[in-house]
Scaffold this motif. Structure first.
Motif, PDB file in Angstrom:
ATOM      1  N   GLU A  83       0.793  -1.112  -0.445  1.00  0.00           N
ATOM      2  CA  GLU A  83      -0.601   0.017  -0.168  1.00  0.00           C
ATOM      3  C   GLU A  83       1.102   1.188   0.256  1.00  0.00           C
ATOM      4  O   GLU A  83       1.372   0.871   0.414  1.00  0.00           O
ATOM      5  N   VAL A  84       0.688   2.208  -0.741  1.00  0.00           N
ATOM      6  CA  VAL A  84       1.554   2.930  -0.902  1.00  0.00           C
ATOM      7  C   VAL A  84       0.699   4.793  -0.573  1.00  0.00           C
ATOM      8  O   VAL A  84      -1.091   4.397  -0.678  1.00  0.00           O
ATOM      9  N   ILE A  85       1.557   5.542   0.305  1.00  0.00           N
ATOM     10  CA  ILE A  85       0.617   6.677   0.658  1.00  0.00           C
ATOM     11  C   ILE A  85       0.070   7.651  -0.626  1.00  0.00           C
ATOM     12  O   ILE A  85      -0.810   8.101  -0.125  1.00  0.00           O
ATOM     13  N   HIS A  86       0.952   7.740  -1.867  1.00  0.00           N
ATOM     14  CA  HIS A  86       1.035   8.733  -3.141  1.00  0.00           C
ATOM     15  C   HIS A  86       1.658   8.015  -4.005  1.00  0.00           C
ATOM     16  O   HIS A  86       2.874   8.666  -4.285  1.00  0.00           O
ATOM     17  N   PRO A  87       0.795   7.528  -3.990  1.00  0.00           N
ATOM     18  CA  PRO A  87       0.607   6.109  -5.707  1.00  0.00           C
ATOM     19  C   PRO A  87       1.587   6.814  -7.023  1.00  0.00           C
ATOM     20  O   PRO A  87       2.321   6.186  -7.325  1.00  0.00           O
ATOM     21  N   ASP A  88       0.890   8.309  -6.474  1.00  0.00           N
ATOM     22  CA  ASP A  88       1.926   8.530  -7.994  1.00  0.00           C
ATOM     23  C   ASP A  88       2.720   8.772  -8.234  1.00  0.00           C
ATOM     24  O   ASP A  88       3.798   9.439  -8.971  1.00  0.00           O
ATOM     25  N   SER A  89       3.769   9.169  -6.849  1.00  0.00           N
ATOM     26  CA  SER A  89       5.067   9.837  -6.748  1.00  0.00           C
ATOM     27  C   SER A  89       5.637   8.844  -7.113  1.00  0.00           C
ATOM     28  O   SER A  89       5.976   7.267  -6.318  1.00  0.00           O
ATOM     29  N   GLY A 187       5.468  16.127   0.650  1.00  0.00           N
ATOM     30  CA  GLY A 187       6.523  15.554  -0.025  1.00  0.00           C
ATOM     31  C   GLY A 187       6.842  14.433   0.977  1.00  0.00           C
ATOM     32  O   GLY A 187       7.855  13.643   0.261  1.00  0.00           O
ATOM     33  N   PHE A 188       5.903  13.824   1.600  1.00  0.00           N
ATOM     34  CA  PHE A 188       6.543  12.807   2.165  1.00  0.00           C
ATOM     35  C   PHE A 188       6.002  11.519   1.495  1.00  0.00           C
ATOM     36  O   PHE A 188       4.369  11.728   1.974  1.00  0.00           O
ATOM     37  N   ASN A 189       6.258  10.814   1.677  1.00  0.00           N
ATOM     38  CA  ASN A 189       5.241   9.478   1.139  1.00  0.00           C
ATOM     39  C   ASN A 189       5.798   7.686   1.493  1.00  0.00           C
ATOM     40  O   ASN A 189       7.003   7.901   2.773  1.00  0.00           O
ATOM     41  N   GLY A 190       5.205   6.725   1.944  1.00  0.00           N
ATOM     42  CA  GLY A 190       5.595   5.589   2.486  1.00  0.00           C
ATOM     43  C   GLY A 190       5.052   4.602   1.859  1.00  0.00           C
ATOM     44  O   GLY A 190       3.920   4.865   0.722  1.00  0.00           O
ATOM     45  N   TRP A 191       5.689   3.077   1.728  1.00  0.00           N
ATOM     46  CA  TRP A 191       5.121   2.251   1.292  1.00  0.00           C
ATOM     47  C   TRP A 191       4.994   1.091   2.437  1.00  0.00           C
ATOM     48  O   TRP A 191       6.149   0.435   4.034  1.00  0.00           O
ATOM     49  N   PHE A 192       3.782   0.600   2.715  1.00  0.00           N
ATOM     50  CA  PHE A 192       3.469  -0.253   4.297  1.00  0.00           C
ATOM     51  C   PHE A 192       2.629  -1.505   3.805  1.00  0.00           C
ATOM     52  O   PHE A 192       2.395  -1.217   2.707  1.00  0.00           O
ATOM     53  N   ARG A 193       2.167  -2.426   4.586  1.00  0.00           N
ATOM     54  CA  ARG A 193       1.452  -3.620   4.172  1.00  0.00           C
ATOM     55  C   ARG A 193      -0.227  -3.058   4.706  1.00  0.00           C
ATOM     56  O   ARG A 193      -0.290  -3.754   4.159  1.00  0.00           O
ATOM     57  N   GLY A 194      -0.567  -2.163   5.418  1.00  0.00           N
ATOM     58  CA  GLY A 194      -1.424  -1.763   6.103  1.00  0.00           C
ATOM     59  C   GLY A 194      -1.654  -1.109   7.185  1.00  0.00           C
ATOM     60  O   GLY A 194      -0.791  -0.253   7.882  1.00  0.00           O
ATOM     61  N   GLU A 195      -3.068   0.115   7.630  1.00  0.00           N
ATOM     62  CA  GLU A 195      -3.057   0.514   8.202  1.00  0.00           C
ATOM     63  C   GLU A 195      -3.763   0.070   9.093  1.00  0.00           C
ATOM     64  O   GLU A 195      -4.954  -0.562   9.128  1.00  0.00           O
ATOM     65  N   ASP A 196      -3.073   0.378  10.879  1.00  0.00           N
ATOM     66  CA  ASP A 196      -4.678   0.040  11.739  1.00  0.00           C
ATOM     67  C   ASP A 196      -4.340   1.209  12.863  1.00  0.00           C
ATOM     68  O   ASP A 196      -3.267   1.917  12.932  1.00  0.00           O
ATOM     69  N   PRO A 197      -5.780   1.587  13.334  1.00  0.00           N
ATOM     70  CA  PRO A 197      -5.284   2.631  14.338  1.00  0.00           C
ATOM     71  C   PRO A 197      -4.933   2.568  16.235  1.00  0.00           C
ATOM     72  O   PRO A 197      -4.801   2.708  17.020  1.00  0.00           O
ATOM     73  N   ASN A 228       7.871   3.076  -6.520  1.00  0.00           N
ATOM     74  CA  ASN A 228       6.895   3.718  -7.001  1.00  0.00           C
ATOM     75  C   ASN A 228       5.700   2.568  -7.173  1.00  0.00           C
ATOM     76  O   ASN A 228       6.216   1.925  -5.978  1.00  0.00           O
ATOM     77  N   ARG A 229       4.672   2.763  -7.174  1.00  0.00           N
ATOM     78  CA  ARG A 229       3.737   2.078  -7.576  1.00  0.00           C
ATOM     79  C   ARG A 229       3.858   0.536  -7.801  1.00  0.00           C
ATOM     80  O   ARG A 229       3.041  -0.360  -7.629  1.00  0.00           O
TER      81      ARG A 229
END
Length: 310
Positions: A83-89, A187-197, A228-229
């Motif tokens: 999962e990517v925060i900003h997939p177009d970057s 400007g920040f971006n991240g590649w991660f496995r999932g989000e959770d509270p 990238n994406r």
């Protein structure tokens, strides 16, 4: 003095000279891990790949980088399914690694003691330690063994700290929290496995700047990452410059091939196979007339590349 006494004395002396392992790898160890690199290094031992190369790498396709590394017997440098925060970057940067494991109290206590001896902040959570050492252009890469629930390595507070120190982002084989807040960090971006509270619980940092596994990829401190994406690929520092220019030449070959196909000068079968001497000569002549200000490299770099191929 008999041989047995000498042996015992040698063992005792060697015991007192052993240096215990710290949380962060020593500069000497990082230099051993990255022995192929011959350029400038940071104080922590990591290779200092130039900002100019990192910028050029952003224009390289994942498939081109992957193909180059496979041709050099580096078969385990790619990982996808993010999962990517900003997939177009697109993000590139120099890797700082961190290893996380399921919490074990006695081991966690030792890590805190070691961290204190390294002058790290032992009041807050140890997941801030890798962030504190980030430099401009670094990418924080963490092995969180895929854990999402109670495995959220950062939220918006730490995300802001990461971007402040690195002007870059993260790659986490684990989870994040407060994604809405992370989305607001320009400007920040991240590649991660999932989000959770949930907060980070029952999980602990065990090492910084040591070799880690990210999915099917082996990652060393000082690697350069292209993200990238379409996924992430981790490039050994000593291969970055050659990978970049080789991939750039592939891109130029593609431009030439597409143009000649549109002109119907060659058939798809002729372009999509090993080129004949005639097509090769046509390509080299095409390159000579290519505007210098539109080349992805300097004309000298391009000429030197082809000289090295002969």
């Amino acid at each position: 003095m008999n041989h047995r006494t000498v042996l015992i004395m040698m063992l005792v002396m060697s015991f007192f000279h052993v240096e215990s392992q710290g949380v962060a790898a020593s500069p000497e160890y990082i230099k051993e891990l990255t022995a192929g690199w011959s350029g400038e290094r940071f104080a922590d031992g990591r290779p200092k790949v130039s900002d100019a190369l990192l910028k050029r790498l952003k224009n390289i396709q994942i498939e081109e980088a992957w193909g180059y590394l496979r041709s050099r017997d580096y078969h385990n440098q790619y990982e996808g399914g993010w999962e990517v925060i900003h997939p177009d970057s697109v993000m590139t940067g120099r890797v700082v690694t961190a290893q996380y494991m399921p919490l074990r109290p006695d081991y966690q206590q030792l890590v805190k003691i070691k961290g204190g001896k390294e002058n790290r902040d032992t009041i807050g959570g140890s997941n801030s330690w890798p962030i504190e050492i980030l430099r401009n252009g670094d990418v924080y890469v963490a092995d969180g063994y895929g854990r999402i629930v109670d495995g959220t390595l950062i939220g918006s507070n730490l995300g802001n700290a990461i971007y402040t120190n690195s002007n870059n982002g993260v790659i986490f084989d684990g989870g994040v929290r407060d994604l809405a807040g992370l989305l607001q960090i320009k400007g920040f971006n991240g590649w991660f496995r999932g989000e959770d509270p949930s907060y980070l619980q029952h999980e602990m940092l065990t090492s910084i700047n040591t070799p880690i596994r990210i999915g099917r990829a082996t990652v060393l401190p000082g690697d350069v990452v292209l993200a990238n994406r379409h996924g992430t690929i981790f490039i050994p520092s000593h291969l970055v410059d050659r990978l970049v220019i080789s991939s750039e030449v592939v891109g130029l070959r593609d431009q030439f091939g597409f143009q000649r196909l549109r002109e119907k000068k060659y058939t798809p079968g002729q372009i999509d196979t090993k080129w004949t001497d005639t097509i090769d000569a046509d390509f080299m002549n095409w390159l000579k007339n290519y505007p210098d200000n539109k080349l992805p490299m300097t004309r000298k770099e391009l000429n030197d590349y082809f000289k090295g191929k002969k």
